[in-house]
Design an enzyme around this catalytic site. Sequence first.
Site, short mmCIF file in Angstrom:
data_model
loop_
_atom_site.label_atom_id
_atom_site.label_comp_id
_atom_site.label_asym_id
_atom_site.label_seq_id
_atom_site.Cartn_x
_atom_site.Cartn_y
_atom_site.Cartn_z
N THR A 103 -0.97 10.42 5.54
CA THR A 103 -0.50 11.74 5.15
C THR A 103 -1.69 12.67 4.98
O THR A 103 -1.67 13.83 5.43
CB THR A 103 0.30 11.65 3.84
OG1 THR A 103 1.35 10.70 3.99
CG2 THR A 103 0.89 13.00 3.48
N ASP A 110 -9.08 6.85 7.33
CA ASP A 110 -7.70 6.43 7.12
C ASP A 110 -6.80 7.60 7.46
O ASP A 110 -6.74 8.59 6.73
CB ASP A 110 -7.49 5.98 5.67
CG ASP A 110 -6.11 5.36 5.45
OD1 ASP A 110 -5.23 5.49 6.33
OD2 ASP A 110 -5.90 4.75 4.39
N ASP A 129 -6.54 3.63 -2.86
CA ASP A 129 -6.57 3.39 -1.42
C ASP A 129 -7.99 3.38 -0.89
O ASP A 129 -8.33 2.62 0.03
CB ASP A 129 -5.72 4.42 -0.69
CG ASP A 129 -6.14 5.86 -0.96
OD1 ASP A 129 -6.65 6.13 -2.08
OD2 ASP A 129 -5.94 6.72 -0.09
N LEU A 130 -8.86 4.21 -1.47
CA LEU A 130 -10.26 4.26 -1.03
C LEU A 130 -10.99 2.98 -1.43
O LEU A 130 -11.83 2.47 -0.68
CB LEU A 130 -10.95 5.48 -1.63
CG LEU A 130 -10.31 6.84 -1.32
CD1 LEU A 130 -11.12 7.97 -1.93
CD2 LEU A 130 -10.16 7.06 0.18
N ILE A 156 5.25 3.42 2.68
CA ILE A 156 4.77 2.24 2.00
C ILE A 156 4.53 1.17 3.06
O ILE A 156 5.44 0.83 3.82
CB ILE A 156 5.79 1.71 0.97
CG1 ILE A 156 6.04 2.76 -0.12
CG2 ILE A 156 5.31 0.40 0.36
CD1 ILE A 156 7.18 2.37 -1.07
N ASP A 173 0.87 -1.17 0.00
CA ASP A 173 0.00 0.00 0.00
C ASP A 173 0.91 1.22 0.00
O ASP A 173 1.54 1.54 1.01
CB ASP A 173 -0.92 0.00 1.23
CG ASP A 173 -1.70 1.29 1.34
OD1 ASP A 173 -2.31 1.71 0.34
OD2 ASP A 173 -1.68 1.90 2.44
#
Length: 256
Positions: A132, A129, A109-110, A12, A6
């Site tokens: 960042t 989540d 990612d979503l 990462i 991910d």
Amino acid sequence: MILALDVGNTNIVAGCIDEHSLHFGCRIATDREKTDMEYAVLFKNILDVHKIDPRALDGEIISSVVPPLNHVLAHALETLTGSAPMEVNVHMNHGLQIDLDTPDLIGSDLIVGAVAALDRFRPPLIIFDLGTTTTISVIDKQGVYRGGAFLPGIQISLDALSARTSQLPSISFDAPGNIIAKNTVDYMKSGIVYGNAAMMDGMIDRIEAELGEKTTIVATGGLASFVTTHCVHEIHLDDDLLLKGLLLLYNKNKEA
């Protein structure tokens, strides 16, 4: 067992996972300057530490929000394992109904987080989540991905506060004993920890009011554990949510 990556803007998250367990999970810094060979060596060393033969893996999958690294990491894994990794995208078989103005632009990612959360919990769902960027995803009771919100992540907020205010230091993320702080460091900790907890509680209340129903709340991300314990709402914390989602997506798409 597969190797899942991910790829976020700061870290990462890498892990080897199968249907029975997460064999290991780790975080490494996202470095846009590294070459494919440097990443191949790095992942080889990580697998060696955990006594895993890269050639024995069943496959690999990458979810990335850093497009310049996509080819680099894909080539690194192919060099290491001998097989090309699967890459998450909106056109793969993910099983989501996506109700957005431009569904083709949803972040990988979503998708991964939503797939994993729907596998574990009954909707409606709110997924936080805390990376960042803090991302918020909303899934209604029919299982439709309805949208969400973005805001600056905890580390970005803290870095901006320290960098732009000369008298404010860098701090850790442990919560102070009181919300009403008595010194500069605790002032910052109170704002960062309790402020983000209040943001989460407030967004949950507003989202539930807009949906017209109560939700199950799920949180993941490297900094989630520092904040969620101070929230009023019950929140299910799962540090490995995205790795689990990557395994699910790999299994859905491996025949293709």
